[in-house]
Design a protein around this motif. Structure first.
Motif, PDB file in Angstrom:
ATOM      1  N   ILE A 113      38.347  50.937  41.273  1.00 18.84           N
ATOM      2  CA  ILE A 113      39.734  50.474  41.274  1.00 18.84           C
ATOM      3  C   ILE A 113      39.955  49.586  40.052  1.00 18.84           C
ATOM      4  O   ILE A 113      39.174  48.679  39.781  1.00 18.84           O
ATOM      5  N   GLU A 114      41.039  49.850  39.335  1.00 19.49           N
ATOM      6  CA  GLU A 114      41.379  49.039  38.170  1.00 19.49           C
ATOM      7  C   GLU A 114      41.768  47.633  38.621  1.00 19.49           C
ATOM      8  O   GLU A 114      42.467  47.460  39.625  1.00 19.49           O
ATOM      9  N   LEU A 115      41.321  46.612  37.862  1.00 15.62           N
ATOM     10  CA  LEU A 115      41.607  45.230  38.237  1.00 15.62           C
ATOM     11  C   LEU A 115      41.754  44.346  37.013  1.00 15.62           C
ATOM     12  O   LEU A 115      40.898  44.352  36.136  1.00 15.62           O
ATOM     13  N   ASP A 116      42.842  43.590  36.987  1.00 15.20           N
ATOM     14  CA  ASP A 116      43.026  42.510  36.018  1.00 15.20           C
ATOM     15  C   ASP A 116      42.967  41.241  36.875  1.00 15.20           C
ATOM     16  O   ASP A 116      43.991  40.746  37.356  1.00 15.20           O
ATOM     17  N   HIS A 117      41.750  40.762  37.095  1.00 15.96           N
ATOM     18  CA  HIS A 117      41.474  39.730  38.102  1.00 15.96           C
ATOM     19  C   HIS A 117      42.231  38.423  37.869  1.00 15.96           C
ATOM     20  O   HIS A 117      42.436  38.004  36.746  1.00 15.96           O
ATOM     21  N   HIS A 118      42.632  37.816  38.987  1.00 17.35           N
ATOM     22  CA  HIS A 118      43.393  36.558  39.016  1.00 17.35           C
ATOM     23  C   HIS A 118      44.800  36.716  38.453  1.00 17.35           C
ATOM     24  O   HIS A 118      45.405  35.754  37.998  1.00 17.35           O
ATOM     25  N   LYS A 119      45.292  37.930  38.514  1.00 15.85           N
ATOM     26  CA  LYS A 119      46.696  38.233  38.253  1.00 15.85           C
ATOM     27  C   LYS A 119      47.228  38.753  39.583  1.00 15.85           C
ATOM     28  O   LYS A 119      46.728  39.762  40.104  1.00 15.85           O
ATOM     29  N   ALA A 120      48.208  38.066  40.157  1.00 19.23           N
ATOM     30  CA  ALA A 120      48.640  38.344  41.527  1.00 19.23           C
ATOM     31  C   ALA A 120      49.062  39.787  41.768  1.00 19.23           C
ATOM     32  O   ALA A 120      48.778  40.351  42.828  1.00 19.23           O
ATOM     33  N   ASP A 121      49.729  40.402  40.791  1.00 15.26           N
ATOM     34  CA  ASP A 121      50.149  41.793  40.987  1.00 15.26           C
ATOM     35  C   ASP A 121      48.942  42.723  41.041  1.00 15.26           C
ATOM     36  O   ASP A 121      48.842  43.583  41.917  1.00 15.26           O
ATOM     37  N   SER A 122      48.001  42.533  40.148  1.00 16.58           N
ATOM     38  CA  SER A 122      46.799  43.370  40.114  1.00 16.58           C
ATOM     39  C   SER A 122      45.917  43.118  41.341  1.00 16.58           C
ATOM     40  O   SER A 122      45.388  44.056  41.948  1.00 16.58           O
ATOM     41  N   ASP A 123      45.768  41.858  41.709  1.00 15.91           N
ATOM     42  CA  ASP A 123      44.939  41.525  42.876  1.00 15.91           C
ATOM     43  C   ASP A 123      45.528  42.082  44.170  1.00 15.91           C
ATOM     44  O   ASP A 123      44.796  42.567  45.032  1.00 15.91           O
ATOM     45  N   SER A 124      46.861  42.028  44.314  1.00 13.38           N
ATOM     46  CA  SER A 124      47.463  42.573  45.542  1.00 13.38           C
ATOM     47  C   SER A 124      47.318  44.094  45.568  1.00 13.38           C
ATOM     48  O   SER A 124      47.060  44.675  46.624  1.00 13.38           O
ATOM     49  N   ARG A 125      47.453  44.738  44.424  1.00 11.53           N
ATOM     50  CA  ARG A 125      47.276  46.194  44.345  1.00 11.53           C
ATOM     51  C   ARG A 125      45.833  46.567  44.678  1.00 11.53           C
ATOM     52  O   ARG A 125      45.579  47.522  45.419  1.00 11.53           O
ATOM     53  N   ALA A 126      44.876  45.794  44.156  1.00 11.09           N
ATOM     54  CA  ALA A 126      43.463  46.052  44.448  1.00 11.09           C
ATOM     55  C   ALA A 126      43.175  45.877  45.941  1.00 11.09           C
ATOM     56  O   ALA A 126      42.471  46.692  46.541  1.00 11.09           O
ATOM     57  N   CYS A 127      43.734  44.845  46.531  1.00  5.29           N
ATOM     58  CA  CYS A 127      43.571  44.629  47.974  1.00  5.29           C
ATOM     59  C   CYS A 127      44.112  45.823  48.757  1.00  5.29           C
ATOM     60  O   CYS A 127      43.481  46.305  49.696  1.00  5.29           O
ATOM     61  N   ALA A 128      45.293  46.303  48.359  1.00  5.00           N
ATOM     62  CA  ALA A 128      45.888  47.469  49.014  1.00  5.00           C
ATOM     63  C   ALA A 128      44.987  48.695  48.881  1.00  5.00           C
ATOM     64  O   ALA A 128      44.756  49.428  49.854  1.00  5.00           O
ATOM     65  N   GLU A 129      44.456  48.910  47.687  1.00  5.13           N
ATOM     66  CA  GLU A 129      43.575  50.066  47.458  1.00  5.13           C
ATOM     67  C   GLU A 129      42.283  49.957  48.273  1.00  5.13           C
ATOM     68  O   GLU A 129      41.785  50.962  48.784  1.00  5.13           O
ATOM     69  N   ILE A 130      41.744  48.753  48.390  1.00  8.77           N
ATOM     70  CA  ILE A 130      40.536  48.554  49.207  1.00  8.77           C
ATOM     71  C   ILE A 130      40.854  48.861  50.668  1.00  8.77           C
ATOM     72  O   ILE A 130      40.091  49.554  51.341  1.00  8.77           O
ATOM     73  N   LEU A 131      41.989  48.361  51.165  1.00  5.69           N
ATOM     74  CA  LEU A 131      42.376  48.668  52.542  1.00  5.69           C
ATOM     75  C   LEU A 131      42.512  50.174  52.740  1.00  5.69           C
ATOM     76  O   LEU A 131      42.044  50.717  53.754  1.00  5.69           O
ATOM     77  N   LEU A 132      43.105  50.857  51.785  1.00 10.85           N
ATOM     78  CA  LEU A 132      43.237  52.314  51.892  1.00 10.85           C
ATOM     79  C   LEU A 132      41.872  52.994  51.957  1.00 10.85           C
ATOM     80  O   LEU A 132      41.689  53.949  52.711  1.00 10.85           O
ATOM     81  N   ARG A 133      40.901  52.503  51.184  1.00 14.54           N
ATOM     82  CA  ARG A 133      39.537  53.062  51.245  1.00 14.54           C
ATOM     83  C   ARG A 133      38.941  52.856  52.629  1.00 14.54           C
ATOM     84  O   ARG A 133      38.289  53.743  53.172  1.00 14.54           O
TER      85      ARG A 133
END
Length: 176
Positions: free
Chosen positions: A139-159
């Motif tokens: 999963i692509e991540l630009d860490h400690h950027k709220a938009d990227s972190d929330s998208r990553a969280c969503a993608e992890i939940l989907l996995r």
């Protein structure tokens, strides 16, 4: 439930009682269907550490809306599904403190999921830091950027959902 609201906040200082940014990724019917991002003027000081971590400074948020204005925009989103965060105790705590600081009444209790706690049970024996899980899942991540972190969280939940995880044992409740 088919709607999940993955969110992430960044904070201006060590007190974690205000936010300087919020990112939201909405999962509907198994896909990220919507997103929201805003800088937030926390009306407080910034610690050097937080500025270095997030790249957000007092200057960055000088013209950003304050939390009550942002809340007007995001309340319908936040109410539209089950809240999800990576290390949810932190994000739920910041949300609770912001609501209380500004005297905003919402709900007395809010159900939520924490992808860290889920991961500890679903993927034992590995680190559950956001960047580690993103690397594991590609999963692509630009860490400690709220938009990227929330998208990553969503993608992890989907996995986790794709792997057949039962979310019910992981639902917790936060008192506001």
């Amino acid at each position: 439930m088919s709607c999940y609201i993955a969110f992430d906040v960044e904070t201006p200082n060590r007190f974690s009682d205000r936010m300087s940014a919020i990112g939201i990724s909405v999962i509907e019917n198994g896909v990220v269907a919507d997103s929201y991002y805003s800088l937030v003027n926390p009306e407080t000081h910034f610690d050097y550490f937080n500025v270095q971590l997030t790249g957000i400074s007092a200057e960055s948020v000088r013209h950003a809306p304050t939390f009550p204005k942002v809340w007007e925009e995001i309340a319908p989103l936040m109410e539209s599904g089950l809240l999800v965060a990576h290390n949810a105790v932190f994000d739920m705590g910041v949300l609770r403190k912001c609501l209380n600081a500004y005297g905003i009444a919402w709900k007395s209790e809010v159900p939520y999921l924490c992808t860290v706690q889920m991961g500890k049970r679903l993927l034992p024996g590995m680190s559950h830091k956001l960047n580690v899980l993103c690397e594991y899942y590609g999963i692509e991540l630009d860490h400690h950027k709220a938009d990227s972190d929330s998208r990553a969280c969503a993608e992890i939940l989907l996995r986790y959902l794709e792997s057949g995880a039962d979310l019910r044992p992981f639902i917790r409740s936060c008192s506001l």
